[in-house]
Design a protein around this motif. Structure first.
Motif, PDB file in Angstrom:
ATOM      1  N   ASP A 195      15.231  -9.727  16.916  1.00  0.00           N
ATOM      2  CA  ASP A 195      15.442 -10.630  15.978  1.00  0.00           C
ATOM      3  C   ASP A 195      14.002 -11.296  15.263  1.00  0.00           C
ATOM      4  OD1 ASP A 195      18.015 -10.469  16.281  1.00  0.00           O
ATOM      5  OD2 ASP A 195      18.029 -11.598  18.267  1.00  0.00           O
ATOM      6  N   ASP A 196      12.933 -10.824  15.645  1.00  0.00           N
ATOM      7  CA  ASP A 196      11.507 -11.055  15.178  1.00  0.00           C
ATOM      8  C   ASP A 196      10.833 -10.202  14.976  1.00  0.00           C
ATOM      9  OD1 ASP A 196       9.801 -12.995  14.572  1.00  0.00           O
ATOM     10  OD2 ASP A 196       8.996 -13.306  16.535  1.00  0.00           O
ATOM     11  N   PRO A 197      11.092  -9.090  14.034  1.00  0.00           N
ATOM     12  CA  PRO A 197      10.547  -7.996  13.817  1.00  0.00           C
ATOM     13  C   PRO A 197       9.108  -7.957  13.029  1.00  0.00           C
ATOM     14  CG  PRO A 197      12.023  -8.189  11.905  1.00  0.00           C
ATOM     15  CD  PRO A 197      12.238  -9.418  13.006  1.00  0.00           C
ATOM     16  N   PRO A 198       8.263  -6.895  13.500  1.00  0.00           N
ATOM     17  CA  PRO A 198       6.978  -6.819  12.714  1.00  0.00           C
ATOM     18  C   PRO A 198       6.841  -7.116  11.360  1.00  0.00           C
ATOM     19  CG  PRO A 198       7.214  -5.298  14.647  1.00  0.00           C
ATOM     20  CD  PRO A 198       8.520  -5.809  14.224  1.00  0.00           C
ATOM     21  N   ARG A 199       5.961  -7.676  10.711  1.00  0.00           N
ATOM     22  CA  ARG A 199       5.803  -7.796   9.285  1.00  0.00           C
ATOM     23  C   ARG A 199       4.735  -7.277   8.654  1.00  0.00           C
ATOM     24  NH1 ARG A 199       3.603 -13.765   7.034  1.00  0.00           N
ATOM     25  NH2 ARG A 199       3.878 -13.330   4.945  1.00  0.00           N
ATOM     26  N   TRP A 200       4.804  -6.401   7.630  1.00  0.00           N
ATOM     27  CA  TRP A 200       3.814  -5.710   6.888  1.00  0.00           C
ATOM     28  C   TRP A 200       3.416  -6.596   5.688  1.00  0.00           C
ATOM     29  CZ3 TRP A 200       0.923  -1.395   8.277  1.00  0.00           C
ATOM     30  CH2 TRP A 200       1.266  -0.846   9.662  1.00  0.00           C
ATOM     31  N   MET A 201       2.379  -6.561   5.181  1.00  0.00           N
ATOM     32  CA  MET A 201       2.122  -7.193   3.723  1.00  0.00           C
ATOM     33  C   MET A 201       1.095  -6.232   3.187  1.00  0.00           C
ATOM     34  SD  MET A 201       0.793 -11.294   4.857  1.00  0.00           S
ATOM     35  CE  MET A 201       0.978 -11.490   3.075  1.00  0.00           C
ATOM     36  N   LEU A 202       1.227  -6.046   1.987  1.00  0.00           N
ATOM     37  CA  LEU A 202       0.457  -4.948   1.174  1.00  0.00           C
ATOM     38  C   LEU A 202       0.077  -5.873  -0.105  1.00  0.00           C
ATOM     39  CD1 LEU A 202      -0.336  -2.107   0.419  1.00  0.00           C
ATOM     40  CD2 LEU A 202       1.859  -1.788  -0.828  1.00  0.00           C
ATOM     41  N   LEU A 203      -1.235  -5.909  -0.011  1.00  0.00           N
ATOM     42  CA  LEU A 203      -1.961  -6.703  -1.123  1.00  0.00           C
ATOM     43  C   LEU A 203      -2.763  -5.755  -2.169  1.00  0.00           C
ATOM     44  CD1 LEU A 203      -3.678  -9.189   1.353  1.00  0.00           C
ATOM     45  CD2 LEU A 203      -1.134  -9.463   0.529  1.00  0.00           C
ATOM     46  N   ASP A 204      -2.872  -6.212  -3.356  1.00  0.00           N
ATOM     47  CA  ASP A 204      -3.716  -5.799  -4.431  1.00  0.00           C
ATOM     48  C   ASP A 204      -3.881  -6.675  -5.500  1.00  0.00           C
ATOM     49  OD1 ASP A 204      -4.985  -3.795  -6.352  1.00  0.00           O
ATOM     50  OD2 ASP A 204      -4.303  -2.301  -4.831  1.00  0.00           O
ATOM     51  N   VAL A 205      -5.141  -6.494  -6.138  1.00  0.00           N
ATOM     52  CA  VAL A 205      -5.408  -7.463  -7.173  1.00  0.00           C
ATOM     53  C   VAL A 205      -4.731  -6.953  -8.691  1.00  0.00           C
ATOM     54  CG1 VAL A 205      -7.749  -8.132  -6.378  1.00  0.00           C
ATOM     55  CG2 VAL A 205      -7.509  -6.100  -7.813  1.00  0.00           C
ATOM     56  N   ALA A 206      -4.138  -5.535  -8.476  1.00  0.00           N
ATOM     57  CA  ALA A 206      -3.731  -4.998  -9.479  1.00  0.00           C
ATOM     58  C   ALA A 206      -2.278  -5.458  -9.953  1.00  0.00           C
ATOM     59  CB  ALA A 206      -3.396  -3.457  -9.184  1.00  0.00           C
ATOM     60  N   PRO A 207      -1.694  -5.395 -11.066  1.00  0.00           N
ATOM     61  CA  PRO A 207      -0.260  -6.040 -11.316  1.00  0.00           C
ATOM     62  C   PRO A 207       0.868  -5.268 -10.635  1.00  0.00           C
ATOM     63  CG  PRO A 207      -1.115  -4.909 -13.126  1.00  0.00           C
ATOM     64  CD  PRO A 207      -2.248  -4.664 -12.170  1.00  0.00           C
ATOM     65  N   ARG A 208       0.622  -4.083 -10.144  1.00  0.00           N
ATOM     66  CA  ARG A 208       1.606  -3.381  -9.547  1.00  0.00           C
ATOM     67  C   ARG A 208       1.126  -2.205  -8.579  1.00  0.00           C
ATOM     68  NH1 ARG A 208       2.391   1.727 -12.131  1.00  0.00           N
ATOM     69  NH2 ARG A 208       1.330   2.061 -14.065  1.00  0.00           N
ATOM     70  N   VAL A 209       2.015  -1.931  -7.324  1.00  0.00           N
ATOM     71  CA  VAL A 209       1.493  -0.846  -6.664  1.00  0.00           C
ATOM     72  C   VAL A 209       1.564   0.531  -7.429  1.00  0.00           C
ATOM     73  CG1 VAL A 209       3.012  -1.777  -4.937  1.00  0.00           C
ATOM     74  CG2 VAL A 209       3.989  -0.004  -6.178  1.00  0.00           C
ATOM     75  N   LEU A 210       0.574   1.405  -6.865  1.00  0.00           N
ATOM     76  CA  LEU A 210       0.198   2.610  -7.624  1.00  0.00           C
ATOM     77  C   LEU A 210      -0.167   2.228  -8.970  1.00  0.00           C
ATOM     78  CD1 LEU A 210       2.898   4.673  -6.038  1.00  0.00           C
ATOM     79  CD2 LEU A 210       0.527   4.757  -5.114  1.00  0.00           C
ATOM     80  N   PRO A 211      -1.275   1.613  -9.496  1.00  0.00           N
ATOM     81  CA  PRO A 211      -1.623   1.201 -10.588  1.00  0.00           C
ATOM     82  C   PRO A 211      -1.928   2.229 -11.506  1.00  0.00           C
ATOM     83  CG  PRO A 211      -3.135   0.446  -9.292  1.00  0.00           C
ATOM     84  CD  PRO A 211      -1.992   0.945  -8.293  1.00  0.00           C
ATOM     85  N   GLU A 212      -2.575   3.451 -10.964  1.00  0.00           N
ATOM     86  CA  GLU A 212      -3.123   4.713 -11.549  1.00  0.00           C
ATOM     87  C   GLU A 212      -2.058   5.530 -11.719  1.00  0.00           C
ATOM     88  OE1 GLU A 212      -3.625   5.369  -7.023  1.00  0.00           O
ATOM     89  OE2 GLU A 212      -3.322   3.716  -8.455  1.00  0.00           O
ATOM     90  N   LEU A 213      -0.783   5.468 -11.333  1.00  0.00           N
ATOM     91  CA  LEU A 213       0.183   6.263 -11.708  1.00  0.00           C
ATOM     92  C   LEU A 213       1.416   6.078 -12.797  1.00  0.00           C
ATOM     93  CD1 LEU A 213       0.971   7.929  -8.070  1.00  0.00           C
ATOM     94  CD2 LEU A 213      -0.717   8.717  -9.725  1.00  0.00           C
ATOM     95  N   ASP A 214       2.189   6.831 -13.120  1.00  0.00           N
ATOM     96  CA  ASP A 214       3.399   6.517 -14.004  1.00  0.00           C
ATOM     97  C   ASP A 214       4.103   5.358 -13.415  1.00  0.00           C
ATOM     98  OD1 ASP A 214       6.217   6.889 -14.775  1.00  0.00           O
ATOM     99  OD2 ASP A 214       5.198   8.273 -16.101  1.00  0.00           O
ATOM    100  N   GLU A 215       4.452   4.698 -14.225  1.00  0.00           N
ATOM    101  CA  GLU A 215       5.083   3.182 -13.734  1.00  0.00           C
ATOM    102  C   GLU A 215       6.376   3.546 -12.936  1.00  0.00           C
ATOM    103  OE1 GLU A 215       5.874   0.118 -16.537  1.00  0.00           O
ATOM    104  OE2 GLU A 215       3.933   0.342 -17.535  1.00  0.00           O
TER     105      GLU A 215
END
Length: 434
Positions: A195-215
């Motif tokens: 009921d209190d699972p681990p939390r993962w956060m992914l941060l980047d200054v880019a506008p999207r994940v994998l900014p160098e790849l195809d949208e």
């Protein structure tokens, strides 16, 4: 007559391929020497699976002496090159000193963690560049989850169950994806965390994940991560870091004991020490991968500023695909200087990219065809098996066993925090933050 000596500095993707290609082309007509800190080639794309407890670390470590017959291995890290005397100075694993003379040099020293001038990051974050870091991260994630389950203080529990990953490129996305599955498996064994699972956060200054790849690949990865409960925050990074947490650039404080640094890489500091022309920290080479003014020196991979023929005025990106092909071309051009073949410029065609998202999920675009889900997973694993220069059967066997057996969720204690400092070299202050 004395046989010429060809020294290859580094045995990453570029150096390994250069050595393998030269071993075939030289056929005993030259002394081939590889200088590398370890006795194995590291297949880095599968490191997240090592951190996730899915692969034995030996699967991603291919023996250099086994894979490169006829090539002499010298264990050591190059720390100086005298381009006039044609010698490479190095330190061996036991702090001994040595020197190698060369007639031809292939510089494939690779890259190190990119550090930004953010207070507390070098002291409190851990990178993800090798087997020690992957093993440490696996133990750390398991340990923090177990300690969170045992904690009675809600604040301590929240901090221990929070994992912050900075950098949403290949490495950051795959580490987060596999990490979220690892902690989800842990929660099934720890009822108090259900009921209190681990939390993962992914941060980047880019506008999207994998900014160098195809949208399309970016959208697939973003969707999978969010479905697993990952807090994906684009346009956000870390402002300061301490042992007990981080402050984000949006002003929010996040208590955590886990800061994982996947921002990117920069060329090995050896490049800057040569006194030769550089571009963006990489050694300038021409289209033949030759250093101007030094016909005896070739460079490839992350350490080389290779002109991109498909994008005039730009450099090739620092990826494994380019490193492999540049290593082969550098080797052929070195052989051409001795009369075997002819000098040819570096050319490449994009083959597509693959991002493993753990479980049955992946995102891939082989030859421009966008794939997702199980189909992309099959394509991704097939690509890795073809690219691995060894251990293919053992790797496939691990994958097959993982499909029917549960993860082995125990700490091994093989690598402790002081053994994997993020600060592998003096930090740089980039002109444009990544």
């Amino acid at each position: 007559m004395r046989r010429p000596r060809i020294v290859i500095v580094g045995a990453g993707f570029a150096g390994f391929e250069a050595a393998r290609t030269l071993a075939r082309l030289a056929r005993g007509r030259a002394d081939l020497v590889v200088l590398n800190p370890t006795d194995y080639f590291l297949y880095m794309p599968l490191l997240p699976e090592v951190a996730g407890g899915l692969l034995d670390p030996r699967r991603v470590a291919v023996s250099l002496t086994g894979a490169l017959p006829g090539v002499r291995l010298v264990l050591g890290e190059a720390d100086g090159i005298d381009v006039d005397a044609r010698t490479v100075r190095y330190a061996d694993p036991e702090d001994g000193r040595g020197e190698l003379r060369y007639d031809r040099l292939v510089l494939a020293a690779g890259s190190v963690n990119k550090l930004l001038p953010i207070p507390g990051v070098a002291e409190n974050a851990h990178g993800f560049r090798g087997i020690p870091e992957a093993l440490y991260l696996r133990d750390h994630v398991i340990r923090q989850t177990e300690l969170a389950d045992a904690a009675e203080d809600p604040a301590e529990r929240a901090a221990r169950r929070t994992f912050v990953v900075v950098g949403a490129g290949y490495t950051g996305v795959e580490v987060t994806a596999h990490g979220a599955l690892l902690t989800a498996a842990m929660c099934r064994r720890h009822p108090r965390l259900r009921d209190d699972p681990p939390r993962w956060m992914l941060l980047d200054v880019a506008p999207r994940v994998l900014p160098e790849l195809d949208e399309r690949l970016s959208r697939t990865a973003d969707r999978v991560l969010r479905r697993r409960g990952v807090d994906v925050r684009m346009g956000t990074s870390v402002e300061t870091a301490t042992r007990d947490g981080v402050r984000l650039t949006d002003g929010r404080d996040v208590p955590t004991r886990s800061l994982i640094w996947c921002v990117g890489v920069r060329p090995d500091p050896l490049v800057a020490s040569l006194g030769l022309e550089t571009a963006r920290g990489r050694l300038v080479v021409d289209e033949y991968l030759n250093v101007p003014g030094h016909p005896e020196i070739f460079a490839c991979g992350d350490a080389a500023a290779v002109p991109d023929p498909n994008r005039p005025g730009e450099l090739t990106s620092m990826t494994a695909q380019h490193a492999v092909r540049q290593g082969r071309r550098a080797a052929r051009n070195v052989a051409a200087t001795y009369g075997t073949g002819v000098l040819r410029p570096y050319r490449h065609h994009e083959l597509g990219f693959a991002v493993d998202l753990g479980g049955t999920q992946a995102a891939a675009n082989p030859f421009g065809v966008a794939l997702s889900g199980p189909v992309a997973k099959v394509a991704t694993r097939g690509y890795h098996l073809l690219s691995l220069p060894g251990n293919r059967v053992r790797t496939a066997a691990d994958w097959a066993l993982n499909a029917v057996l549960p993860r082995q969720l125990v700490q091994l204690g093989l690598v402790r925090s002081p053994s994997v400092p993020l600060e592998t070299a003096a930090p740089e202050i980039p002109l444009i933050p990544h």
